[in-house]
Enzyme design. Sequence first.
Site, PDB file in Angstrom:
ATOM      1  N   CYS A  51      -1.395  -5.838  19.842  1.00 45.58           N
ATOM      2  CA  CYS A  51      -2.738  -6.034  19.221  1.00 45.58           C
ATOM      3  C   CYS A  51      -2.829  -4.762  18.036  1.00 45.58           C
ATOM      4  CB  CYS A  51      -3.604  -5.805  20.151  1.00 45.58           C
ATOM      5  SG  CYS A  51      -5.359  -6.475  19.682  1.00 45.58           S
ATOM      6  N   HIS A  65      -2.303 -10.926  23.018  1.00 48.85           N
ATOM      7  CA  HIS A  65      -2.114 -10.061  24.002  1.00 48.85           C
ATOM      8  C   HIS A  65      -1.285 -10.760  25.098  1.00 48.85           C
ATOM      9  CE1 HIS A  65      -5.017  -6.695  23.559  1.00 48.85           C
ATOM     10  NE2 HIS A  65      -5.471  -7.548  22.925  1.00 48.85           N
ATOM     11  N   GLU A 101       0.152  -9.877  27.966  1.00 49.70           N
ATOM     12  CA  GLU A 101      -0.405  -9.722  29.434  1.00 49.70           C
ATOM     13  C   GLU A 101      -1.656 -10.430  29.746  1.00 49.70           C
ATOM     14  OE1 GLU A 101      -1.010  -7.852  26.838  1.00 49.70           O
ATOM     15  OE2 GLU A 101      -2.950  -6.808  26.956  1.00 49.70           O
TER      16      GLU A 101
END
Lengths: 194, 254
Positions: free
Chosen positions: A76, A174, A176
């Site tokens: 990001c 992202h 994750e």
Amino acid sequence: MVAIIDYGAGNTKSLQFALDRLGTDSILTSDAAQIKNAEKVIFPGQGAAASAIRKLQRLGLDTLIGDLKQPVLGICLGMQLLCEHTEEGDVSGLGIVKGTVKRFSNKVKVPQMGWNSIHDLKGPLFEGIDEGSYMYLVHSYFVSKSKETVALSDYNGAYSVALQKENFYGVQFHPEKSSQKGQQVLSNFLKLSS
Amino acid sequence: MLTKRIIPCLDIKDGRTVKGVNFVNLRDAGDPVELATQYALEQADELVFLDISATEQKRKTLADLVLRVAEAIDIPFTVGGGISSVKDVEILLKNGADKVSINSAAVNNPNLIDELANQFGSQCIVVAIDAKQIKDQWKVHLVGGKVLTELDLFDWARELESRGAGEILFTSMDHDGTKSGFANKALERLSSNINLPIIASGGAGSVSHFVESFTLGKADAALAASVFHFGEISIPKLKKELKQQQIAVRIDEL
């Protein structure tokens, strides 16, 4: 061991948990020696570019990151800061990857928030990931397409959602937070050889 | 293409989900972590946790819960309910929340939004607005709708945008609980007036209500609670039908 660069960026906890789920040990650290000696380095980011750069400078990490030889993944804002310049706060980035970071036009809602499909996938990060897979994104600034682009997405036109130059990788989404596909990207990064 | 988001909302009291949940495949329907995991598997796009407890222990319990949720799921989630300071937000974000939702505190102290946006970035600051139509005007209400304010929904949303909010969660009190559809006219006006993502809330009862919130209401995301918790609408089926109606949604073939 994966070193997650600690400079006060938001939501590193989720990243650590995602690495845990992959059975990988990680440490959140701003210690230069620890970062240099890690097998992999993740450069996270959430928040404002100018204050992020100031914090990196204060910790002496701005020059260190560019000298790293192991695989480095910017996420990001972390990816945006790998570039030369960002319109956000009109500050210089680390200049590791060519390109500048611009704000999305007001023709679209800003920030872009949600799951967008990614395409034109290249390189080891996207091994086993289908064209058109969805990733979770939340950002107001974007990196234009360049020769270091390894994945694109579309929001008021095509832009870079992933970059690669030598051992430096960057993803705008992202991983994750992008469910199984995101986990696959992280797992691919962890498999890269130093 | 950026997809429309489907967001189940979990009401939390003292660390447990309330309002009841009727899921056959859960061992413990009251455990927010188990429910969140189930929704993530069903490809919900995001989750919202709304804490409605009022005890002193609340902050600690909520912070612990956020940590457990972040550990368990790999989709984004927002936490709201009684958040009133930079410190509150810091703890929740540090424990793994992706976004926080601010409601009353934004009305009582609008500068809080500027402070939060500066410190943490707009992308994680959702402002929840509960509004009700009174004589053709949408009036903002507080404390779960009990307190009427002088604020107009559209003016307030514009102010929030200029102060650095990243997203608006608009609940129509007129529609909430009715299962008769979202407040599409107000949503559409909100969406054309401000340039932030809008989450529609209040009124979901059928698949066509979700369709309309996106087509008529121009919402970016739609939130619901009971229709999901009681299995009246299953998320995979909903997304499949949305796709058939030409609405962009995330469906991962696994």
